[in-house]
Design an enzyme around this catalytic site. Structure first.
Site, PDB file in Angstrom:
ATOM      1  N   GLY A   1       0.873  -1.103  -0.166  1.00 45.29           N
ATOM      2  CA  GLY A   1       0.031   0.099  -0.205  1.00 45.29           C
ATOM      3  C   GLY A   1       0.912   1.157   0.010  1.00 45.29           C
ATOM      4  CE  LYS A   2       5.451   4.998  -0.819  1.00 45.71           C
ATOM      5  NZ  LYS A   2       6.537   4.020  -0.448  1.00 45.71           N
TER       6      LYS A   2
END
Ligand code: GLU
Length: 412
Positions: free
Chosen positions: A104-105
């Site tokens: 994720g980011k």
């Protein structure tokens, strides 16, 4: 960005790996698309009393192997395409490291250097208020990235815990006082040392007396310089976002840190030559470590590089076109998903410690990081050698196979 269709090597790497592995275009699409993309507007009152609205993003790319995991970036150029690509890189990074997490980011389009601590705290807390239902120890765990630090993670921890009760495992890279892990701060740079050491051993080329040039004097650049110096490598030049210095006998990190603290830049540090930051890439060296932002090496400067090996300290610092051009010139690239994985690996240790209410000594953190990242490096180097691949392709083969195995096991 100077390339005509500048993009990082990610999309191309996934497509090539899927072809080599015989995976369908549906699998390729799954690895390229994100599972969830969040975009929120975050209004805060600035110190001057005016209302300002910032846009924040969180992308959850893949959770087949575990909860999504990845940094939160504060930078003016943050946008959804960027965050999506960085999220997918995290899926590959955690898979390659073999740790039970996905990718994720997040990011907020803002300039943290022009904001007060109060403004940054408001922005961070408001962001958590907006997205708290989607994050947490079993779903999506944030960490520091460009423009954020342990303090930012402390605010996230505090805001999240005010809703769900004390939840240190909801975010990593926290201050030690809030359940952060020893060794997390230096982990990415220290990990670069581990990977370079494995690479040099594999090639039978001694590190003692080898030379390195580092772009970036933030958390990653500084600790990479320290780790490489400890291995006997001479760091002959280093830059920050505005200046660069060179010293053929090896830079003096203590002097540079003091200068940066007092003057805000590396320029004119005693005993060092101030050079044009663009000239940094042209210095003859064994290892060039871009440890700043994405797309630092592009078609505008790839032909001028004078290093033997590029070590991707930053995420996606080499554009796809430059990647091909460097390979053509015989310059090896140690890819980001291997070279800078030390950060997320120690984030994983932090998460484990928090879930188990444990505190590991620094020695245990360093030893476990050396074991896990050293293994990953050897796997990549061996696979590259056996299959006749460059290191990025070899790393993607291994990572994608692991994600595919998890998808298969879940029945998709
Ligand atoms: N932002 C770092 C990275 O890109 C660390 C992520 C993490 O610790 O979750 O790998």
């Amino acid at each position: 960005m100077t390339d005509s269709h500048a993009k990082s090597a990610y999309g191309q790497s996934v497509a090539d790996a899927c072809r080599r592995l015989g995976y369908s275009s549906t699998i390729e699409a799954l690895l390229t698309l994100a599972a969830l993309e969040i975009k929120v507007e975050i209004p805060i009152i600035r110190d001057n009393g005016e209302l300002a609205i910032f846009t924040g993003y969180r992308v959850q790319h893949q959770n087949a192997r575990g909860p999504c995991k990845g940094g939160l970036r504060y930078h003016p150029q943050v946008d959804i395409d960027d965050v999506r690509e960085l999220a997918s890189l995290m899926t590959m990074k955690t898979a390659l490291a073999g740790i039970p997490l996905g990718g994720g980011k997040g990011g907020i389009a803002c300039n943290p250097h022009e904001m007060s601590q109060r403004e940054l705290e408001m922005l961070t807390r408001k962001f958590v208020k907006r997205i708290h239902r989607e994050i947490g120890p079993n779903s999506d765990i944030m960490a520091p990235d460009v423009g954020t630090n342990a303090q930012t993670m402390g605010w996230i921890h505090s805001e999240y815990s005010s809703i769900y009760g004390h939840s240190p495992a909801a975010v990593t890279g926290k201050p030690l006082a809030l359940g952060g892990s020893l060794g997390r701060d230096k982990a990415t740079g220290f990990g670069i040392g581990i990977v370079v050491a494995e690479y040099a051993r594999h090639r039978n080329s001694p590190l003692e007396g080898a030379t390195a040039v580092i772009q970036g004097f933030g958390n990653v650049g500084f600790h990479a310089a320290q780790a490489l110096t400890a291995l006997g490598v001479k760091v002959v030049a280093i830059s920050d976002s505005r200046s660069a210095v060179r010293r053929d006998a090896g830079v003096d990190l203590a002097a540079l840190s003091a200068q940066k603290r007092s003057r805000g830049s590396l320029k004119d540090t005693d005993g060092h030559d101030s050079i044009d930051p663009e000239a940094l890439f042209e210095i003859d060296c064994d290892y060039l470590v871009p440890a700043a932002l994405g797309d630092a090496i592009h078609m505008g400067n790839a032909a001028r590089l004078a290093c033997r090996t590029v070590v991707e300290g930053a995420n996606a610092p080499v554009t796809a076109e430059a990647d091909a051009a460097l390979r053509e010139r015989g310059i090896a690239i140690i890819p980001d998903i291997l070279a800078n994985a030390g950060g997320v690996i120690v984030s994983y240790f932090e998460w484990v410690q928090n879930l188990q209410r444990q505190i590991w000594p620094l020695e245990q953190v360093d030893d476990e990081l050396t074991r896990i990242l050293g293994n990953a490096a050897r796997e990549v180097l061996d696979h590259a050698g056996e299959a006749g691949l460059d290191l990025r392709s070899a790393a993607f083969d291994i990572a994608i196979r692991r994600v595919k195995d998890a998808l298969d096991a879940t029945g998709i």
